[in-house]
Design a protein around this motif. Structure first.
Motif, mmCIF file in Angstrom:
data_model
loop_
_atom_site.group_PDB
_atom_site.id
_atom_site.type_symbol
_atom_site.label_atom_id
_atom_site.label_comp_id
_atom_site.label_asym_id
_atom_site.label_seq_id
_atom_site.Cartn_x
_atom_site.Cartn_y
_atom_site.Cartn_z
ATOM 1 N N MET A 50 31.647 -7.003 -7.284
ATOM 2 C CA MET A 50 31.944 -7.351 -8.926
ATOM 3 C C MET A 50 30.630 -7.079 -9.582
ATOM 4 N N ASN A 51 29.396 -7.164 -9.112
ATOM 5 C CA ASN A 51 28.218 -6.794 -9.951
ATOM 6 C C ASN A 51 28.278 -5.163 -10.288
ATOM 7 N N ARG A 52 28.715 -4.401 -9.341
ATOM 8 C CA ARG A 52 28.996 -3.051 -9.878
ATOM 9 C C ARG A 52 30.100 -2.912 -10.900
ATOM 10 N N LEU A 53 31.004 -3.643 -10.925
ATOM 11 C CA LEU A 53 32.143 -3.576 -11.936
ATOM 12 C C LEU A 53 31.614 -4.004 -13.312
ATOM 13 N N ALA A 54 30.316 -5.021 -13.096
ATOM 14 C CA ALA A 54 29.822 -5.699 -14.292
ATOM 15 C C ALA A 54 28.669 -4.271 -14.883
ATOM 16 N N GLY A 55 28.501 -3.428 -13.917
ATOM 17 C CA GLY A 55 27.293 -2.376 -14.590
ATOM 18 C C GLY A 55 26.244 -2.824 -14.090
ATOM 19 N N LYS A 56 25.995 -3.858 -13.264
ATOM 20 C CA LYS A 56 24.734 -4.357 -12.965
ATOM 21 C C LYS A 56 24.420 -4.436 -11.538
ATOM 22 N N ARG A 57 23.060 -4.645 -11.177
ATOM 23 C CA ARG A 57 22.412 -4.674 -9.923
ATOM 24 C C ARG A 57 22.629 -6.396 -9.302
ATOM 25 N N THR A 58 22.308 -7.017 -10.369
ATOM 26 C CA THR A 58 22.543 -8.545 -9.929
ATOM 27 C C THR A 58 23.238 -9.092 -11.062
ATOM 28 N N GLY A 59 23.591 -10.279 -10.682
ATOM 29 C CA GLY A 59 24.462 -11.265 -11.420
ATOM 30 C C GLY A 59 25.069 -12.122 -10.624
ATOM 31 N N THR A 227 38.299 2.867 0.994
ATOM 32 C CA THR A 227 37.620 2.782 2.221
ATOM 33 C C THR A 227 36.302 3.165 1.815
ATOM 34 N N PHE A 228 35.395 2.216 2.200
ATOM 35 C CA PHE A 228 33.721 2.196 1.875
ATOM 36 C C PHE A 228 33.260 2.493 3.244
ATOM 37 N N PRO A 229 32.114 3.322 3.338
ATOM 38 C CA PRO A 229 31.400 3.649 4.498
ATOM 39 C C PRO A 229 30.188 2.458 4.229
ATOM 40 N N SER A 244 17.582 0.906 -5.087
ATOM 41 C CA SER A 244 17.945 2.027 -5.876
ATOM 42 C C SER A 244 19.054 2.689 -5.511
ATOM 43 N N PRO A 245 19.750 3.499 -6.431
ATOM 44 C CA PRO A 245 20.928 4.310 -5.946
ATOM 45 C C PRO A 245 20.433 5.333 -4.812
ATOM 46 N N ALA A 246 19.196 5.768 -4.901
ATOM 47 C CA ALA A 246 18.715 6.749 -3.992
ATOM 48 C C ALA A 246 18.390 6.325 -2.536
ATOM 49 N N GLU A 247 18.558 5.036 -2.509
ATOM 50 C CA GLU A 247 18.430 4.414 -1.174
ATOM 51 C C GLU A 247 19.728 4.054 -0.585
ATOM 52 N N LEU A 248 20.779 4.429 -1.456
ATOM 53 C CA LEU A 248 22.031 4.097 -0.793
ATOM 54 C C LEU A 248 22.768 5.321 -0.373
ATOM 55 N N ASP A 249 23.658 4.936 0.560
ATOM 56 C CA ASP A 249 24.385 6.142 1.032
ATOM 57 C C ASP A 249 25.367 7.009 -0.010
ATOM 58 N N PRO A 250 25.278 8.222 -0.228
ATOM 59 C CA PRO A 250 25.827 8.862 -1.250
ATOM 60 C C PRO A 250 27.313 8.689 -1.358
ATOM 61 N N GLU A 251 27.833 8.797 -0.282
ATOM 62 C CA GLU A 251 29.541 8.644 0.128
ATOM 63 C C GLU A 251 29.783 7.234 -0.553
ATOM 64 N N PHE A 252 28.917 6.102 -0.312
ATOM 65 C CA PHE A 252 29.272 4.833 -0.334
ATOM 66 C C PHE A 252 29.281 4.727 -1.983
ATOM 67 N N VAL A 255 32.356 6.326 -3.446
ATOM 68 C CA VAL A 255 33.719 5.474 -3.375
ATOM 69 C C VAL A 255 33.457 4.280 -4.490
ATOM 70 N N THR A 256 32.298 3.702 -4.560
ATOM 71 C CA THR A 256 32.181 2.801 -5.367
ATOM 72 C C THR A 256 32.527 3.095 -6.843
ATOM 73 N N LYS A 257 31.921 4.350 -7.261
ATOM 74 C CA LYS A 257 32.186 4.806 -8.540
ATOM 75 C C LYS A 257 33.581 5.008 -8.860
ATOM 76 N N ARG A 258 34.389 5.628 -7.712
ATOM 77 C CA ARG A 258 35.954 6.002 -7.789
ATOM 78 C C ARG A 258 36.754 4.378 -7.753
ATOM 79 N N PHE A 259 35.930 3.478 -7.226
ATOM 80 C CA PHE A 259 36.746 2.135 -7.346
ATOM 81 C C PHE A 259 36.538 1.535 -8.622
ATOM 82 N N CYS A 260 35.503 1.648 -9.428
ATOM 83 C CA CYS A 260 35.022 0.970 -10.558
ATOM 84 C C CYS A 260 35.979 1.515 -11.789
#
Length: 377
Positions: A50-59, A227-229, A244-252, A255-260
């Motif tokens: 839900m934070n990703r849908l809000a365009g935020k890291r936290t919330g 399906t999220f890795p 940071s985004p660099a510390e997250l799995d690129p495939e994840f 998928v998150t971007k595609r989901f949003c």
């Protein structure tokens, strides 16, 4: 809103109740709303999505331990990122099957409210869609015990709900399987449909197997799967919101971007039975109505909700029209004395403005009763 607020919490009597601060926020929103709610077992990463849908890291609060952070239903309102003149309302629900609460009835109420309030329902779970995952989604089989479309409808008719229930998105977190069947590649949606396939037969075992699948198929004809890795290494999962985004799995991230994007592009403006567009103000009134009814243990009727909302909105529309007319006449008094023709002309102009104000807010005043009340008033 710069941060979420609690929409539904537990009152002093132990029952779910709507928070006035959240209602006040909704009352100020005159735009149509797209409502996206997330449900699922506790500690499965709902708030992160839900934070990703809000365009935020936290919330929405994330928890780094076994104790869930979200209790009740929390709300975050913001301008829709792709639909002009529309407000996006995100609803983050408390985790289902929380071992500390151990309240299956409350879980069913939370699930039912998420279905009623949303135009898109995100179901979040971990792993694969197997029989255990279906058993964990038992709440979908209990919806007809708490919700009806019409007062006289057959309680066992699931198909009537399909017109009014939200788009269903099943998000599978930490998914590790290859999407293949008999050597053929599957899409995520094909995998979901395969998992929802019914078994032939009428034995008790077969009927128990088919029940949740049949309910999902009938309740939610519009359904999608993602399906999220795993987002990162196990030792970093507890600090996910600080990575940071660099510390997250690129495939994840992909998928998150595609989901949003899918949620933003495909989620529709919330509507009531009969096609009436829901604004923030109407959503607030609906929330109060839904919570009061469900918390009382009564079965909620979607058709009755429309009738009740029409009464609330039309009474308010009548009052708005009267206020427009009365304010105009008060200003006119300061110009007295005036010729009768001038007064008559101004009366006609203000009456027209009052009618326009009424029509802008009125809802299913099919017999013209409230418009007549405005004219008489």
């Amino acid at each position: 809103m710069d941060k979420p607020v609690c929409l539904i919490d537990t009152g002093s009597d132990g029952k779910l109740c709507v928070q006035q601060a959240a209602l006040q926020v909704l009352q100020q929103i005159q735009q149509p709303v797209v409502v996206v709610a997330v449900v699922g077992l506790y500690r499965t990463g709902k708030s992160f999505l839900m934070n990703r849908l809000a365009g935020k890291r936290t919330g929405f609060a994330l928890s780094s331990n076994i104790k869930p952070k979200t209790e009740g239903i929390w709300m975050w309102c913001m301008p829709h990122p792709t639909k002009a003149g529309t407000t996006l309302v995100l609803l983050d629900t408390e985790g289902l099957e929380d071992v500390e609460k151990g309240d299956s009835k409350r879980d069913t109420y939370i699930f039912s409210l998420a279905v009623l309030l949303s135009s898109t329902l995100v179901y979040n779970s971990r792993g694969v869609i197997d029989n255990k995952a279906m058993e964990e989604l038992q709440y979908v089989t209990e919806l007809i015990e708490h919700i009806k479309v019409t007062p006289d409808e057959d309680a066992d008719d699931c198909t009537a709900f399909a017109k009014f229930f939200p788009h269903f998105i099943w998000c599978l977190r930490d998914f590790t399987l290859e999407l293949k069947l008999d050597g053929k590649d599957l899409t995520e949606d094909e995998y979901l449909e395969f998992a929802l396939k019914l078994r032939p037969g009428t034995s008790k075992k077969v009927m128990m197997y088919n029940l949740p699948r049949e309910c999902i198929r009938k309740f939610f004809p519009c359904r999608t799967c993602f399906t999220f890795p795993s987002p990162t290494t196990p030792e970093k999962r507890s600090i996910l919101e600080s990575l940071s985004p660099a510390e997250l799995d690129p495939e994840f991230l992909e998928v998150t971007k595609r989901f949003c994007k899918f949620v933003f592009d495909r989620s529709e403006v919330k509507q009531l039975k009969g096609g009436h567009t829901v604004t923030g103000r109407v959503l607030g009134n609906l929330t109060k109505m839904y919570v009061d009814t469900i918390s009382s243990g009564a079965v909620f009727c979607l058709e009755n909700a429309v009738i009740a909302m029409a009464q609330i909105e039309n009474e308010a529309a009548t009052q708005e029209g009267l206020e427009v007319y009365q304010r105009g006449m008060e200003k006119l008094k300061s110009s007295f004395p005036l010729e009768l023709e001038q007064v008559s002309s101004e009366h006609q102009r203000l009456s027209s403005m009052a009618t326009q104000a009424f029509m802008a807010r009125s809802f299913k005043d099919t017999d013209g009763k409230h418009l007549k009340a405005l004219e008489v008033g």
